[in-house]
Design an enzyme around this catalytic site. Structure first.
Site, PDB file in Angstrom:
ATOM      1  N   ASP A 165      -1.985  -1.253  -3.660  1.00 54.84           N
ATOM      2  CA  ASP A 165      -1.990  -0.653  -5.147  1.00 54.84           C
ATOM      3  C   ASP A 165      -0.999  -0.724  -5.936  1.00 54.84           C
ATOM      4  O   ASP A 165       0.200  -1.426  -5.614  1.00 54.84           O
ATOM      5  CB  ASP A 165      -2.326   0.991  -4.883  1.00 54.84           C
TER       6      ASP A 165
ATOM      7  N   ASP B 136      -9.656 -16.387 -16.085  1.00 59.62           N
ATOM      8  CA  ASP B 136     -10.465 -16.911 -14.826  1.00 59.62           C
ATOM      9  C   ASP B 136     -11.679 -17.920 -15.252  1.00 59.62           C
ATOM     10  O   ASP B 136     -12.161 -17.543 -16.445  1.00 59.62           O
ATOM     11  CB  ASP B 136     -11.125 -15.710 -14.007  1.00 59.62           C
TER      12      ASP B 136
ATOM     13  N   ASP C  70      -3.813   4.054   2.519  1.00 57.58           N
ATOM     14  CA  ASP C  70      -5.205   3.843   2.919  1.00 57.58           C
ATOM     15  C   ASP C  70      -5.831   2.264   3.267  1.00 57.58           C
ATOM     16  O   ASP C  70      -6.724   2.098   3.520  1.00 57.58           O
ATOM     17  CB  ASP C  70      -6.011   4.060   1.546  1.00 57.58           C
TER      18      ASP C  70
ATOM     19  N   ASP D  21       0.783  -1.205  -0.213  1.00 61.41           N
ATOM     20  CA  ASP D  21      -0.009  -0.033  -0.026  1.00 61.41           C
ATOM     21  C   ASP D  21       0.846   1.204   0.120  1.00 61.41           C
ATOM     22  O   ASP D  21       1.402   1.608   1.008  1.00 61.41           O
ATOM     23  CB  ASP D  21      -0.889   0.052   1.038  1.00 61.41           C
TER      24      ASP D  21
ATOM     25  N   GLU E 294      -7.219 -20.674 -15.841  1.00 69.58           N
ATOM     26  CA  GLU E 294      -7.716 -21.459 -14.619  1.00 69.58           C
ATOM     27  C   GLU E 294      -8.704 -22.518 -15.206  1.00 69.58           C
ATOM     28  O   GLU E 294      -9.705 -22.306 -15.592  1.00 69.58           O
ATOM     29  CB  GLU E 294      -8.488 -20.443 -13.989  1.00 69.58           C
TER      30      GLU E 294
END
Length: 537
Positions: free
Chosen positions: A35, A206, A31, A27, A270
């Site tokens: 990111d 996915d 926050d 991070d 996947e």
């Protein structure tokens, strides 16, 4: 193994991939949510580790009903992670270090807040109506068939406004796309090209085996004892709702798009199937479908020499000529290898990492594997995963394997600022963190880093054939290429392996016990309990 063969191989075939769950990696803005800037800030770690590619779990726009896997915009970055400019910067800065970036593509479903679905549910005559799977209720008003969601409950939700049910194989906020639609197929061609044109090296896709559904929406048959765990849990075989033969047409189409770039882009699927013949089918003829297909029977296997050896041997036999295996022990959806396979035992963790990094195929490490990071015990109040919230306390869901990466022993764990509230709780940062292991030659991190470095300078470990070697019960030994062997003792007792004729003098290139590095070995190799070695001529 000639160096020329290695030089001609695509980068992903000789390299090591590393999965980042961006929300929990680093991070940068304080926050409590990871990111893209945080990933950029930690490229030194990944460079030192020696990985060749990063797979980012979704960073596209999402309202987070399923934490990024409900996509509301496929061609923009969610503000939690930054901007398109941040992603471009990551691609460029990682590329300058020889590290490629793979994104997560979610083609089975969108968010119910995606503009396509907002339009689709506005009217039966809407322009995007046919982009999703709709069906009329049965005469009694019930769902169109018996399909169930992989997250529990029915796979259908009634849309009161239009009087039809829509399909969702996951949460109701994730409506399934209709891959019989040519418009959907065209739209995803454009999505692939959008990211490839920005320098993205490929996609992890996915649920790629389940995107096509039976056109007649027939009931799934009941599960049998031979079916996988998921089918047995839900009482039905997902025969008509996944693994339909027409899915191969879509994957071949994607492969043509990917191969149209120079260099060709990588497609990593996947493929959550329990049958190795079905898994092999997703490679097509070895050149025209997926480049890599995740082996879920392997990741779900017991940490046992015979079980794992049998799976690897069967996979080697079944893959078509030219196909390449991929091996992983952890990801964002399953318990980490340090917990699931090793039970927190340091010796077993080291053995698991040596196995992954020396088999024939591409290894994929999940963030934290390199330091032996275990799952984090969570209370119900901590959970964010819809699966854990639904099945608690029988199952805590996927959050225990998604908690923030511990970079150093301090408040915030080096993941975020000391005063920030992290989106999921940190684990025990004092017990396991990167900084404490970085310069410790006996650490799990040093072992992982050195195994990857050994791969890089050993053509046998990059491209050499796999052959099982004779070994006593509880030991798994194999050869790679002409001059390298691996022996792993999965037992609680000392074992001896007949490794090579006496005239072939060999040395231990690297051991899970680093005190044995460089040790000369004769034809009989002694292994202590839960010890592994890589031996070279």
């Amino acid at each position: 193994m000639p160096n020329s063969v290695v030089a001609m191989a695509p980068w992903w075939q000789t390299g090591v991939l590393y999965q980042i769950y961006p929300r929990s990696f680093a991070d940068a803005d304080g926050d409590g949510v990871g990111d893209l800037a945080g990933v950029i800030d930690h490229l030194d770690h990944l460079t030192a580790l020696g990985v060749d590619g990063i797979w980012l779990s979704p960073v596209t726009v999402s309202p987070n009903a399923d934490w990024g896997y409900d996509v509301a915009d496929y061609v923009d970055v969610d503000r939690d992670y930054g901007t398109l400019g941040d992603l471009d910067a990551l691609v460029a800065k990682a590329g300058a270090r020889g590290i490629r970036i793979l994104l997560d593509l979610v083609p089975n479903h969108t968010s119910d807040r995606h503009a396509w679905f907002v339009d689709a549910r506005s009217s039966r005559a809407a322009a995007h109506r046919d982009w999703y799977v709709w069906a009329d209720p049965k005469s009694d008003g019930s769902a169109p068939n018996n399909w169930v969601s992989h997250f529990g409950g029915p796979a259908w939700t009634l849309d009161e406004g239009t009087g039809q049910y829509y399909l969702h194989n996951f949460t109701p906020e994730q409506p399934d796309l209709n891959w019989w639609s040519d418009e959907v197929r065209d739209a995803f061609d454009d999505i692939l090209r959008f990211w490839f044109d920005r320098g993205v090296a490929g996609f992890r896709i996915d649920v790629c085996n389940a995107i096509i559904k039976d056109a007649q929406l027939r009931d799934n048959p009941p599960a049998t004892e031979e079916d996988g765990l998921l089918a047995r849990l839900f009482g039905q075989r997902f025969f008509y709702s996944s693994n339909r033969p027409e899915v191969h047409d879509v994957i071949r189409r994607w492969r043509k798009v990917a191969d149209g770039y120079d260099p060709p882009r990588l497609l990593l699927g996947e493929t959550n199937v329990h049958d190795l013949d079905v898994l092999a089918s997703y490679y097509g003829d070895g050149r025209d479908e997926l480049n890599l297909a995740f082996n879920f029977p392997f990741i779900n296997a017991a940490f046992d020499a015979a079980a794992l050896r049998t799976l690897v041997e069967a996979t080697e036999v079944r893959l078509p000529a030219g196909a390449w295996p991929v091996w992983t022990g952890s990801n964002h959806d399953v318990s980490r290898l340090a917990t699931r396979w090793a039970g927190g035992d340091p010796g077993r963790i080291r053995l698991a990492l040596m196995m992954l990094l020396t088999l024939r195929g591409t290894p994929v490490l999940y963030q934290g594997d390199e330091i032996g990071l275990p799952d984090t015990a969570l209370d119900k109040k901590d959970l964010r995963d819809p699966v854990g919230l639904r099945f608690w306390p029988a199952y805590a869901g996927r959050d225990p394997a998604r908690t923030p990466m511990p970079w150093r022993n301090q408040p915030g764990g080096g993941f975020t600022g000391a005063d920030a509230t992290t989106w999921l709780p940190l684990g025990d940062v004092a017990a396991c963190n990167v900084e404490d292991q970085r310069d410790d030659p006996g650490s799990v991190l040093s072992l992982t880093r050195d195994l990857i470095a050994l791969r890089r300078v050993t053509p046998d470990l990059q491209m050499g054939d796999y052959v099982t070697l004779p070994a006593p019960d509880g030991v798994w030994a194999w050869g790679r290429g002409a001059g390298t062997a691996v022996a792993l003792n999965f037992g609680d007792h000392e074992a001896t392996v007949d490794l090579a004729p006496a005239e072939q003098r060999r040395r231990i290139a690297i051991g899970t016990d680093r005190g044995r590095d460089g040790e000369a070995v004769g034809p009989r190799l002694r292994l202590r309990p839960w010890e592994g070695v890589v031996v070279r001529a």
